[in-house]
Structures are given as structure tokens and as C-alpha cells.
Design an enzyme around this catalytic site. Structure first.
Site, PDB file in Angstrom:
ATOM      1  CG  ASP A   8      -1.978  -1.126   1.167  1.00 41.56           C
ATOM      2  OD1 ASP A   8      -1.949  -1.924   0.216  1.00 41.56           O
ATOM      3  OD2 ASP A   8      -2.794  -1.227   2.100  1.00 41.56           O
ATOM      4  CG  ASP A  46      -6.582   0.011   1.312  1.00 38.58           C
ATOM      5  OD1 ASP A  46      -6.908  -1.169   1.582  1.00 38.58           O
ATOM      6  OD2 ASP A  46      -7.007   0.992   1.968  1.00 38.58           O
ATOM      7  CG  HIS A  48     -11.365   0.925   0.479  1.00 39.64           C
ATOM      8  ND1 HIS A  48     -11.413  -0.383   0.915  1.00 39.64           N
ATOM      9  CD2 HIS A  48     -10.412   1.527   1.244  1.00 39.64           C
ATOM     10  CE1 HIS A  48     -10.534  -0.551   1.892  1.00 39.64           C
ATOM     11  NE2 HIS A  48      -9.903   0.579   2.107  1.00 39.64           N
ATOM     12  CG  HIS A  52     -14.998   0.055   1.897  1.00 43.08           C
ATOM     13  ND1 HIS A  52     -14.379  -0.175   3.107  1.00 43.08           N
ATOM     14  CD2 HIS A  52     -15.062  -1.139   1.269  1.00 43.08           C
ATOM     15  CE1 HIS A  52     -14.075  -1.461   3.192  1.00 43.08           C
ATOM     16  NE2 HIS A  52     -14.476  -2.062   2.085  1.00 43.08           N
ATOM     17  CG  HIS A  81      -8.552   5.088   3.110  1.00 41.38           C
ATOM     18  ND1 HIS A  81      -9.541   4.824   4.027  1.00 41.38           N
ATOM     19  CD2 HIS A  81      -7.977   3.891   2.832  1.00 41.38           C
ATOM     20  CE1 HIS A  81      -9.557   3.540   4.308  1.00 41.38           C
ATOM     21  NE2 HIS A  81      -8.631   2.936   3.592  1.00 41.38           N
ATOM     22  CE  LYS A 106      -4.065  -4.321   1.320  1.00 40.26           C
ATOM     23  NZ  LYS A 106      -4.798  -3.267   2.054  1.00 40.26           N
ATOM     24  CB  CYS A 151      -2.083  -3.005   5.227  1.00 37.51           C
ATOM     25  SG  CYS A 151      -3.818  -2.468   5.155  1.00 37.51           S
TER      26      CYS A 151
HETATM   27  C1  VGL Z   1      -4.628   0.598   5.759  1.00 40.64           C
HETATM   28  C2  VGL Z   1      -6.168   1.489   7.182  1.00 40.64           C
HETATM   29  C3  VGL Z   1      -7.152   1.378   6.238  1.00 40.64           C
HETATM   30  C4  VGL Z   1      -3.204   0.195   5.523  1.00 40.64           C
HETATM   31  C5  VGL Z   1      -5.595   0.459   4.788  1.00 40.64           C
HETATM   32  O1  VGL Z   1      -2.774   0.100   4.354  1.00 40.64           O
HETATM   33  O2  VGL Z   1      -2.492  -0.040   6.536  1.00 40.64           O
HETATM   34  N1  VGL Z   1      -4.918   1.100   6.950  1.00 40.64           N
HETATM   35  N2  VGL Z   1      -6.853   0.861   5.037  1.00 40.64           N
HETATM   36 ZN    ZN Z   2      -8.314   0.924   3.511  1.00 39.76          ZN
END
Ligand code: VGL
Ligand code: ZN
Length: 197
Positions: A8, A46, A48, A52, A81, A106, A151
Site C-alpha cells: 500500500d 488498497d 475501496h 465503503h 481513502h 484489496k 496492513c
Molecule cells: C490501511 C487502514 C485502512 C493500511 C488500509 O494500508 O495499513 N490502513 N486501510
Molecule cells: Zn483501507
């Protein structure tokens, strides 16, 4: 066979982004330089859909970083986000993406968040990454990226529990550190047999 999993490294997790992780952009050059040492490089993103269920904005009376109970367990609510197709969801512009063998997305299921690159937060629904790694003969993985305590942590614990020899390079990660999440993540990774250095 040893794969690098770059978790990410996206604009929304870097300074100026919607869910900025302090120093998130500082790791990009080091990750780029590290890629050449691996048999495979895999990036996660990431990703979404708008609205979401992990976004605080869709829950009446809730604010970012509040907790809620979802059918699959406790869930932190986040600022909107990494919405699919937005600039925030794009990789950091300096991340070397050309040499990636695979980009795995994801968090696309509107009803379930997905911190791990292997399973959604129900800990059951696979992303397909395990099968990809196994069919390519990859037995060992090193994780870097954002965020260390979400993550990266969940992905590393799942990798170790699936039987991959698993390392996390913390100098190429940055953490959110929300209500002790970094300590919790460090304990979880140690408990799962992840080599953290
Ligand atoms: C993440 C919070 C929400 C991450 C992703 O990549 O750590 N954290 N979505
Ligand atoms: Zn996320």
C-alpha cells in the site's frame, strides 16, 4: 524463491493524503533500491469502492478513528481513502512499479475491510495471493510499506500462519500508531513467528 511484498505505498497513505502516515513517503527510495534483491516483486493496492463500510462518513454519528462492531468483528472507521480510480489510490509517483510481477488489490468488497494481502478482515475470504505465491514456488516473503501496524502487520501474520518464511523490514515501513496499535502489531508479529528487523 523469495518475494518482496510492497504494501500500500499509495498517495493517500503519504503526507498530504487522506489517511497520511507520518513519513510514509520517506521509504519509497529505499523500497525501490531493495526490489532488485528478490525473485519476485508484488505490490498491493488498497482499493475501496466509494461509500465503503470502513469509511466513517457512511456511519451516522461516527467520526474517523471511532470503532464499530461489524459482523466479522471490531473495525476502526477511517477517513475516506483509496477510493477506486482516484489520485489518492494511485501508487506514490516515485515508487518503481514497472518491475512488479503482480499488483494485488484489496478492500474492494463494500461490506468487509481487508487489511491483509491474503484474507479479508473476516479472516476467511482469500484474495488469491496465497495461490499465486505457491504456484510460483515462493516459500519466503519480505514485507515493507504502509502501514506497519495495520496492513503490513496483518499481511505478515497471515503469511507466517500460511507457512511462508516471513520477514518485515521496519526501516522500510511507517506506522499509524493508533491507541497502542503499533505495540499490539509488534506482539502479534512476534507471536506468529515473523522475523521483524
Ligand atoms: C490501511 C487502514 C485502512 C493500511 C488500509 O494500508 O495499513 N490502513 N486501510
Ligand atoms: Zn483501507
Amino acid at each position: 524463491m523469495h518475494a518482496l511484498l510492497v504494501i500500500d505505498v499509495q498517495n493517500d497513505f503519504c503526507p498530504g493524503g487522506a489517511l497520511a502516515v507520518a513519513g510514509g513517503d520517506e521509504i519509497v527510495a529505499g523500497i525501490n533500491a531493495f526490489m532488485g534483491q528478490f525473485d519476485a516483486v508484488i505490490l498491493t493496492q488498497d482499493w475501496h469502492p466509494a461509500g465503503h463500510s470502513s469509511f466513517a462518513s457512511v456511519h451516522d454519528g461516527k467520526a474517523p478513528y471511532d470503532m464499530i462492531e461489524m459482523p466479522y468483528g471490531a473495525q476502526v472507521l477511517w477517513p475516506d481513502h483509496c477510493t477506486q480510480g482516484t489520485e489518492g489510490a494511485a501508487f506514490h509517483p516515485l515508487l518503481k512499479t514497472d518491475c512488479a510481477d503482480l499488483i494485488i488489490r484489496k478492500g474492494y468488497n463494500p461490506a468487509i475491510d481487508s487489511y491483509s494481502a491474503f484474507f479479508e478482515n473476516d479472516h476467511k475470504t482469500p484474495t488469491g495471493l496465497e495461490g499465486y505465491l505457491r504456484t510460483r514456488g515462493i516459500k519466503e516473503v519480505t514485507l515493507v510499506g504502509l502501514a506497519l501496524d495495520f496492513c503490513v502487520n496483518f499481511s505478515a501474520v497471515d503469511a507466517a500462519q500460511l507457512g511462508f518464511k516471513t520477514h518485515v523490514r521496519t526501516e522500510l515501513c511507517r506506522a499509524i500508531d493508533l491507541n497502542g496499535s503499533l505495540t499490539e502489531a509488534t506482539n502479534a508479529m512476534a507471536g506468529a513467528g515473523v522475523a521483524v528487523d
